[in-house]
Design a protein around this motif. Structure first.
Motif, short mmCIF file in Angstrom:
data_model
loop_
_atom_site.label_atom_id
_atom_site.label_comp_id
_atom_site.label_asym_id
_atom_site.label_seq_id
_atom_site.Cartn_x
_atom_site.Cartn_y
_atom_site.Cartn_z
N GLN A 1 0.84 -1.18 0.00
CA GLN A 1 0.00 0.00 0.00
C GLN A 1 0.88 1.24 0.00
O GLN A 1 1.73 1.42 0.86
CB GLN A 1 -0.87 0.01 1.26
CG GLN A 1 -1.87 -1.11 1.31
CD GLN A 1 -3.18 -0.73 0.68
OE1 GLN A 1 -3.49 0.43 0.60
NE2 GLN A 1 -3.93 -1.71 0.22
N ARG A 2 0.67 2.08 -0.98
CA ARG A 2 1.39 3.35 -1.04
C ARG A 2 0.38 4.47 -0.94
O ARG A 2 -0.66 4.42 -1.57
CB ARG A 2 2.13 3.49 -2.36
CG ARG A 2 3.31 2.62 -2.48
CD ARG A 2 4.12 3.04 -3.67
NE ARG A 2 4.69 1.88 -4.31
CZ ARG A 2 5.15 1.86 -5.53
NH1 ARG A 2 5.12 2.93 -6.26
NH2 ARG A 2 5.66 0.76 -6.03
N PRO A 3 0.72 5.47 -0.15
CA PRO A 3 -0.21 6.59 -0.09
C PRO A 3 -0.29 7.28 -1.44
O PRO A 3 0.72 7.44 -2.12
CB PRO A 3 0.39 7.51 0.97
CG PRO A 3 1.80 7.07 1.15
CD PRO A 3 1.87 5.65 0.71
N SER A 4 -1.45 7.66 -1.83
CA SER A 4 -1.64 8.32 -3.10
C SER A 4 -1.25 9.79 -2.97
O SER A 4 -1.78 10.50 -2.13
CB SER A 4 -3.10 8.20 -3.52
OG SER A 4 -3.31 8.86 -4.74
N LEU A 5 -0.30 10.22 -3.81
CA LEU A 5 0.16 11.60 -3.77
C LEU A 5 -0.34 12.34 -5.00
O LEU A 5 -0.44 11.78 -6.08
CB LEU A 5 1.69 11.64 -3.75
CG LEU A 5 2.40 11.02 -2.55
CD1 LEU A 5 3.90 11.05 -2.75
CD2 LEU A 5 2.02 11.75 -1.27
N SER A 6 -0.61 13.60 -4.81
CA SER A 6 -1.00 14.42 -5.94
C SER A 6 0.23 14.70 -6.79
O SER A 6 1.37 14.53 -6.36
CB SER A 6 -1.61 15.74 -5.46
OG SER A 6 -0.59 16.54 -4.87
N GLU B 1 1.39 17.56 -7.65
CA GLU B 1 2.15 18.64 -7.02
C GLU B 1 3.04 18.11 -5.89
O GLU B 1 4.19 18.53 -5.74
CB GLU B 1 1.21 19.73 -6.48
CG GLU B 1 0.52 20.55 -7.55
CD GLU B 1 -0.69 19.84 -8.17
OE1 GLU B 1 -1.15 18.81 -7.64
OE2 GLU B 1 -1.15 20.32 -9.23
N ASP B 2 2.50 17.18 -5.10
CA ASP B 2 3.29 16.59 -4.02
C ASP B 2 4.47 15.78 -4.57
O ASP B 2 5.57 15.81 -4.01
CB ASP B 2 2.42 15.68 -3.14
CG ASP B 2 1.42 16.46 -2.30
OD1 ASP B 2 1.64 17.67 -2.08
OD2 ASP B 2 0.41 15.86 -1.88
N LYS B 3 4.23 15.05 -5.67
CA LYS B 3 5.31 14.28 -6.29
C LYS B 3 6.40 15.19 -6.82
O LYS B 3 7.59 14.92 -6.64
CB LYS B 3 4.76 13.40 -7.42
CG LYS B 3 3.90 12.26 -6.93
CD LYS B 3 3.31 11.48 -8.10
CE LYS B 3 2.38 10.39 -7.62
NZ LYS B 3 1.77 9.66 -8.72
N ILE B 4 6.01 16.28 -7.47
CA ILE B 4 7.00 17.25 -8.00
C ILE B 4 7.77 17.88 -6.85
O ILE B 4 9.00 18.03 -6.91
CB ILE B 4 6.30 18.34 -8.85
CG1 ILE B 4 5.78 17.74 -10.14
CG2 ILE B 4 7.22 19.51 -9.12
CD1 ILE B 4 6.85 17.28 -11.09
#
Length: 121
Positions: free
Chosen positions: A83-88, A90-93
């Motif tokens: 399970q990985r938290p889903s990042l937006s 913008e958060d990934k960048i």
């Protein structure tokens, strides 16, 4: 009970050979689990993983008109995805930029230290 490719069925180990294990299915039919389908790791000896009369869950790999049933124990096990938290986006960048800045700062620090010590690359 009709056996079909892709099913997961319970059975019992009835025999072990150097190339796999025979499994009697709930329907009364017998299939073969090839040594390569016993476990997710390398199997040198099937006896290290299975014993006669062991209950097993098997995945039906294939069946043919002659009654041959190929089975897999390793494919019958449910694989859980981490399970990985889903990042937006913008958060990934933001995370990427932070990691890049840290790596660049570390490289600059190492290059400056080499320059001060007189070492040229």
């Amino acid at each position: 009970m009709s056996i079909a490719k892709g099913q997961i069925i319970k059975g019992t180990v009835t025999g072990i050979t150097n190339f796999g294990a025979f499994v009697k299915l709930e329907s009364g039919e017998t299939g073969l689990v090839h040594i390569s389908e016993v476990a997710d790791t390398f199997v040198k000896d099937v006896n290290d993983f299975l014993k006669v009369d062991d209950p097993v869950k098997v995945f039906v790999v294939s069946t043919d008109d002659k009654g041959k049933i190929s089975l897999s124990i390793k494919r019958a096990k449910e694989k859980k995805k981490p399970q990985r938290p889903s990042l937006s986006f913008e958060d990934k960048i933001s995370r990427f930029m932070k990691d890049s800045d840290e790596k660049l700062a570390s490289l600059n620090k190492n290059m400056n230290a080499k320059r001060r010590s007189g070492n040229r690359y």
